[in-house]
Design a protein around this motif. Structure first.
Motif, PDB file in Angstrom:
ATOM      1  N   LEU A   1       0.850  -1.198   0.000  1.00 33.76           N
ATOM      2  CA  LEU A   1       0.000   0.000   0.000  1.00 33.76           C
ATOM      3  C   LEU A   1       0.881   1.242   0.000  1.00 33.76           C
ATOM      4  CD1 LEU A   1      -2.656  -0.992   2.709  1.00 33.76           C
ATOM      5  CD2 LEU A   1      -3.126  -0.661   0.277  1.00 33.76           C
ATOM      6  N   ARG A   2       1.942   1.157   0.800  1.00 33.53           N
ATOM      7  CA  ARG A   2       2.853   2.294   0.915  1.00 33.53           C
ATOM      8  C   ARG A   2       3.522   2.553  -0.437  1.00 33.53           C
ATOM      9  NH1 ARG A   2       5.579   0.605   5.327  1.00 33.53           N
ATOM     10  NH2 ARG A   2       3.952   1.325   6.742  1.00 33.53           N
ATOM     11  N   GLU A   3       4.021   1.474  -1.050  1.00 33.23           N
ATOM     12  CA  GLU A   3       4.680   1.619  -2.353  1.00 33.23           C
ATOM     13  C   GLU A   3       3.734   2.193  -3.396  1.00 33.23           C
ATOM     14  OE1 GLU A   3       6.487  -2.154  -3.450  1.00 33.23           O
ATOM     15  OE2 GLU A   3       7.537  -2.069  -1.518  1.00 33.23           O
ATOM     16  N   ALA A   4       2.463   1.794  -3.295  1.00 32.12           N
ATOM     17  CA  ALA A   4       1.482   2.296  -4.255  1.00 32.12           C
ATOM     18  C   ALA A   4       1.058   3.722  -3.920  1.00 32.12           C
ATOM     19  CB  ALA A   4       0.269   1.377  -4.278  1.00 32.12           C
ATOM     20  N   GLY A   5       1.560   4.244  -2.797  1.00 32.04           N
ATOM     21  CA  GLY A   5       1.265   5.626  -2.419  1.00 32.04           C
ATOM     22  C   GLY A   5      -0.139   5.827  -1.866  1.00 32.04           C
ATOM     23  N   ILE A   6      -0.796   4.755  -1.404  1.00 29.34           N
ATOM     24  CA  ILE A   6      -2.166   4.925  -0.898  1.00 29.34           C
ATOM     25  C   ILE A   6      -2.303   4.499   0.564  1.00 29.34           C
ATOM     26  CG2 ILE A   6      -3.319   4.770  -3.128  1.00 29.34           C
ATOM     27  CD1 ILE A   6      -3.903   1.838  -2.534  1.00 29.34           C
ATOM     28  N   ARG A   7      -1.178   4.326   1.264  1.00 31.27           N
ATOM     29  CA  ARG A   7      -1.252   3.871   2.646  1.00 31.27           C
ATOM     30  C   ARG A   7      -2.073   4.817   3.517  1.00 31.27           C
ATOM     31  NH1 ARG A   7      -2.674   2.337   6.517  1.00 31.27           N
ATOM     32  NH2 ARG A   7      -1.606   1.457   8.343  1.00 31.27           N
ATOM     33  N   ASP A   8      -1.946   6.113   3.296  1.00 26.71           N
ATOM     34  CA  ASP A   8      -2.647   7.066   4.179  1.00 26.71           C
ATOM     35  C   ASP A   8      -4.115   7.236   3.801  1.00 26.71           C
ATOM     36  OD1 ASP A   8      -1.888   8.114   1.822  1.00 26.71           O
ATOM     37  OD2 ASP A   8      -1.071  10.000   2.621  1.00 26.71           O
ATOM     38  N   ARG A   9      -4.543   6.619   2.696  1.00 25.82           N
ATOM     39  CA  ARG A   9      -5.959   6.736   2.313  1.00 25.82           C
ATOM     40  C   ARG A   9      -6.811   5.653   2.960  1.00 25.82           C
ATOM     41  NH1 ARG A   9      -5.559   7.329  -3.792  1.00 25.82           N
ATOM     42  NH2 ARG A   9      -6.885   5.510  -3.786  1.00 25.82           N
ATOM     43  N   VAL A  10      -6.166   4.632   3.510  1.00 26.77           N
ATOM     44  CA  VAL A  10      -6.931   3.478   3.980  1.00 26.77           C
ATOM     45  C   VAL A  10      -6.444   3.028   5.366  1.00 26.77           C
ATOM     46  CG1 VAL A  10      -5.416   1.923   2.660  1.00 26.77           C
ATOM     47  CG2 VAL A  10      -7.655   1.114   3.383  1.00 26.77           C
ATOM     48  N   LYS A  11      -7.412   2.701   6.233  1.00 25.80           N
ATOM     49  CA  LYS A  11      -7.058   2.168   7.559  1.00 25.80           C
ATOM     50  C   LYS A  11      -7.006   0.642   7.460  1.00 25.80           C
ATOM     51  CE  LYS A  11      -7.887   5.969  10.215  1.00 25.80           C
ATOM     52  NZ  LYS A  11      -6.808   6.949  10.221  1.00 25.80           N
ATOM     53  N   VAL A  12      -5.957   0.071   8.007  1.00 28.75           N
ATOM     54  CA  VAL A  12      -5.777  -1.372   7.890  1.00 28.75           C
ATOM     55  C   VAL A  12      -6.120  -2.079   9.214  1.00 28.75           C
ATOM     56  CG1 VAL A  12      -4.165  -3.229   7.367  1.00 28.75           C
ATOM     57  CG2 VAL A  12      -3.973  -1.042   6.158  1.00 28.75           C
ATOM     58  N   MET A  13      -7.096  -3.010   9.124  1.00 26.23           N
ATOM     59  CA  MET A  13      -7.447  -3.830  10.297  1.00 26.23           C
ATOM     60  C   MET A  13      -6.892  -5.232  10.074  1.00 26.23           C
ATOM     61  SD  MET A  13     -11.505  -3.114  10.659  1.00 26.23           S
ATOM     62  CE  MET A  13     -12.024  -3.872   9.132  1.00 26.23           C
ATOM     63  N   VAL A  14      -6.318  -5.807  11.113  1.00 24.86           N
ATOM     64  CA  VAL A  14      -5.813  -7.175  10.976  1.00 24.86           C
ATOM     65  C   VAL A  14      -6.480  -8.095  11.996  1.00 24.86           C
ATOM     66  CG1 VAL A  14      -3.590  -6.584   9.955  1.00 24.86           C
ATOM     67  CG2 VAL A  14      -3.824  -6.598  12.439  1.00 24.86           C
ATOM     68  N   GLY A  15      -6.523  -9.386  11.688  1.00 22.28           N
ATOM     69  CA  GLY A  15      -7.120 -10.349  12.609  1.00 22.28           C
ATOM     70  C   GLY A  15      -6.745 -11.774  12.249  1.00 22.28           C
ATOM     71  N   GLY A  16      -7.213 -12.704  13.081  1.00 17.08           N
ATOM     72  CA  GLY A  16      -6.869 -14.124  12.921  1.00 17.08           C
ATOM     73  C   GLY A  16      -6.191 -14.609  14.183  1.00 17.08           C
ATOM     74  N   ALA A  17      -6.267 -15.927  14.415  1.00 12.10           N
ATOM     75  CA  ALA A  17      -5.832 -16.481  15.689  1.00 12.10           C
ATOM     76  C   ALA A  17      -4.431 -16.051  16.172  1.00 12.10           C
ATOM     77  CB  ALA A  17      -5.931 -18.011  15.652  1.00 12.10           C
TER      78      ALA A  17
END
Ligand code: B12
Lengths: 488, 214
Positions: B167-183
């Protein structure tokens, strides 16, 4: 006579098998692995390369079930056949691949490290009730990409018992195989005297992912036994009725046996699984649910009817600490598995679904297993007549403690638990510090670890194992493995 | 009449009868009810009742999932009408979600996606074994404000980091909030890889998503 649980009527077994064969043709099995599709196609199964759906004719599956061995042994590192897959033999190993360990001091879950797994392997060696090792947890101090093979490397440095393991990638399987060959002495010796089994999981419903399918094929071609871990989750990835979940399980296992036997006729493979009755409130996969145990016992019965060696993930708990729920669930599952005659019961030590391993739970589970094995030994006559001579001799005297008959039989009739199980008086219990079972288990862990002696393993072998592991770790950015805890 | 039609839609969701939901929605449209009214006074109240009953333990996951599916089918019916009237449904936000590359565990991810959708998010579920490039291009295409990454294996957790890097390389990291999950995912891991949030379960994921868009 040995107590035995048959949870299904023979008519139901037959119908389950018949419906499973039908599922193999319609809707067929999704096989996301090119080699397997090739094997199936070449053997005459209709294969759609677009959808990757293979339709397996009943005759092909039946042939595979015929050529798959109905029994085989696992050997310990001293070359003795200590585990028997087949018949109604019942053996136990710890649950595998835990993501966390319940820290003994804080009783909080945390990421396991090298030293934790090494201690765990030592404990399993020291517990006579437990028949085999397993690659029970993933260590957080090496790159994630080599997490699977690193645990095998550690275990091989400290164990003598055979081991149940598994790979999380296609490439790491080969490194793990090389380690096993090194320990066995040669590829041929490993085939003659297998020391390890690889778990391979079809994905419910009716799918073989590329990874696990390749692991299974590679095992077959290299003469290493594999163990199917089919896990219908009833109501989520499988029908909610227990019988229907067993049909799905049977179809998945049949497809696995077929692919395996096409890769190598006669390759050893186990009819196993880790199903769960999906929890409709929490959306979780409870291992402590009675319906989960019932699905396991039912598919084991189906596997036996087809002449296959069997396995099940049972004797685990969904509790988050070693408490009453933990004991209740672990005992229930282990006893059911034992009564059902499941050849390898995986799960000791494991809690929080299949997420966490606990040392304390492991030693408590060893007591459960000891009792379950005692139950299987059954009630035997022992002498003829059973009681008449002795009871007439003593008349109405309650003097049995003084009898040679008692001395002769008591420790064959009784399973003698360790101090983890408290059978003392209230006063005695208070004098020993009023400890809960979990505290007594912690004491036993300390005691067993203090008495462990490492096996004699040549310097050359240790070096070879370390080189194989280091080579793999280097590819993922780790030049130097964490130091191996003292082996002397 | 109008009230009756709307109540019928609401009840069908509560009763877990998606066919009746679709049928009721069609009848309401035929009777000339505005799509936005059907949504706000027919469908949403139904989902609220189901959600409440789930929270109190009276209802179970099958009730929830079947109601969500009824709601979704009704929305598909309403979509062309809405387009024609140049109306849009107020969404809480747009979420792209999937299980990362190398990982095929889907149950948890799908539960999260379903509950997010039932809570009012527009959800694009990319399925399992999704590459970083696919995540990036879907976020671009949909202009999603949220990205959900599921990983169940310790070996595939690292792919979550790779998606964030991409996302960072594509220059859109600051446009999207990233949620993570899984055991295997923890708060600590979330911080290590620079994700914006983590939730233990699907109900937590909805709360997290609402939090991140507010
Ligand atoms: C079911 C299951 C499977 C099924 C999956 C079926 C399917 N279609 O999804 C199958 C059989 C395919 C499978 C395969 C494998 N599995 Co598996 N599996 C499980 C099991 C038992 C349950 C997972 C599950 O569905 N839970 C129920 C759901 C609802 O919970 P959840 O996924 O955790 O999701 C919740 C939260 O985590 C959260 N959440 C999830 N995603 C997201 C995303 C976001 C954005 C947010 C905010 C929240 C969130 O909300 C969800 C809902 O409440 C776990 C055990 C466990 N303790 O998790 C092992 C487990 C994850 N598997 C494991 C392994 C090893 C494998 C295999 C590698 C085995 C093998 N050698 O073949 C393969 C992997 C194949 C692959 N490439 O992915 C290990 C992982 C070990 C490790 N250290 O990495 C586990 C922990 C079991 C074990 N101890 O061995 N598995």
């Amino acid at each position: 006579m040995r107590p035995k649980l048959n949870i299904l009527s023979s008519e139901l077994v037959e119908q389950i098998i018949a419906e499973a064969y039908e599922l193999l043709m319609d809707p067929g099995v999704r096989v996301h692995n090119d080699e397997a599709l090739q094997l199936l196609g070449d053997a005459g199964a209709p294969v759609d390369l677009q959808t990757k759906i293979a339709r397996i004719p009943q005759q092909m599956a039946q042939n595979a079930l015929e050529t798959a061995p109905s029994e085989f042994h696992l050997y310990d590192l001293d070359g003795r056949p200590v585990v028997h897959y087949g018949g109604d033999s019942v053996q136990f190993d710890p649950g595998s691949a835990a993501i966390t360990i319940l820290d003994s001091d804080t009783q909080q879950q945390r990421v396991p490290l090298t030293a934790d797994f090494v201690d765990f392997v030592k404990l399993v060696e020291m517990l006579p009730q437990i028949d085999a090792q397993s690659t029970a947890m993933i260590c957080g101090d090496v790159p994630e990409e080599v997490g699977d093979l690193y645990r095998l490397y550690l275990a091989l440095n400290f164990m003598r018992k055979p081991i149940i393991t598994g790979a999380f990638r296609k490439d790491t399987w080969w490194v793990m195989k090389d380690m096993l060959v090194a320990v066995a002495g040669s590829a041929d010796a490993l085939i003659q005297r297998p020391i390890a089994v690889f778990d391979v999981c079809p994905s419910p419903p009716l799918l073989w992912s590329d990874l696990t399918c390749q692991n299974m094929i590679d095992c077959a071609k290299n003469g290493i036994p594999s163990e199917l871990v089919s896990m219908p989750l009833s109501g989520a990835t499988a029908p909610v009725t227990l019988a229907a979940a067993v049909v799905q399980h049977a179809a998945e296992c049949m497809s696995g046996v077929t692919i395996c036997q096409l890769a190598k006729r006669g390759a050893p493979i186990v009819w196993g699984g880790s199903p769960a009755a999906f929890d409709m409130r929490e959306g979780t996969t409870p291992m402590g649910a009675v319906e989960t145990w019932m699905i396991d016992c039912a598919y084991a019965q189906v596997g036996k009817a087809l002449g296959m060696p069997t396995h099940a993930y049972l004797g685990m708990s969904d509790a988050k600490v070693v408490d009453a729920q933990c004991g209740l669930e672990s005992a229930g599952g282990a006893f059911m598995a034992a009564l059902a005659g499941v050849n390898m019961v995986s799960g000791a030590g494991m809690m929080d679904f299949e997420s966490c391993q606990s040392f304390e739970k492991l030693v408590i589970d060893a007591e459960i297993i000891g009792m379950a094995k005692r139950l299987l030994a059954g009630v035997q006559a022992r002498e003829q007549p059973i009681a008449l001579d002795l009871m007439r001799k003593l008349g109405h005297r309650a003097d049995y403690l003084a009898q040679p008959h008692t001395l002769k039989w008591f420790n064959k009739e009784l399973y003698i638990p360790s101090a983890v199980i408290d059978r003392g008086s209230l006063d005695g219990w208070k004098k020993k510090g009023s400890k809960t079972a979990t505290r007594r288990a912690a004491d036993r862990v300390t005691e067993l670890l203090a008495n462990y002696h490492p096996p004699e393993i040549s310097r050359e072998l240790r070096r070879e194992l370390r080189e194989l592991t280091t080579d793999a770790a280097r590819r993922f950015g780790m030049d130097e493995l964490p130091p191996l805890p003292e082996v002397e | 009449m109008t009230l009756e039609l709307l109540k019928r839609i609401t009840d069908s969701l509560v009763d877990g009868d998606p066919d009746a939901t679709v049928e009721g929605t069609r009848l309401a449209l035929d009777a000339g009810l505005a799509p936005l009214t059907i949504i706000s006074d027919g469908l949403v109240p139904g989902m609220e009742v189901v959600g409440d009953r789930f929270q109190t333990g009276e209802y179970f996951l099958p009730h929830l999932i079947i109601a969500a599916s009824g709601m979704q089918q009704a929305m598909e019916l309403l979509e062309p009408e809405l387009k024609q009237r140049h109306e849009v449904v107020q969404r809480l936000g747009t979420v792209v979600i999937g299980t990362v590359q190398g990982d095929i565990h889907e149950i948890g991810k799908t539960l999260v996606a379903t509950l997010l959708s039932a809570a009012g998010f527009q959800v694009y579920d990319l399925g399992v074994n999704v590459s970083a490039a696919e995540f990036v291009s879907k976020v671009r295409e949909t202009n999603a404000g949220l990205l959900g990454l599921s990983a169940l294996l310790t070996t595939t957790m690292t792919a979550q980091r790779q998606v964030i890097d991409a996302l960072r390389e594509a220059g859109i990291r600051d446009r999207v909030k990233v949620m993570v999950g899984g055991a295997p995912v923890s708060q600590e891991w979330t911080e290590t890889i620079g994700a914006d949030g983590y939730a233990e379960d699907a109900v937590g994921a909805v709360a997290l998503a609402k939090n991140l868009v507010s």
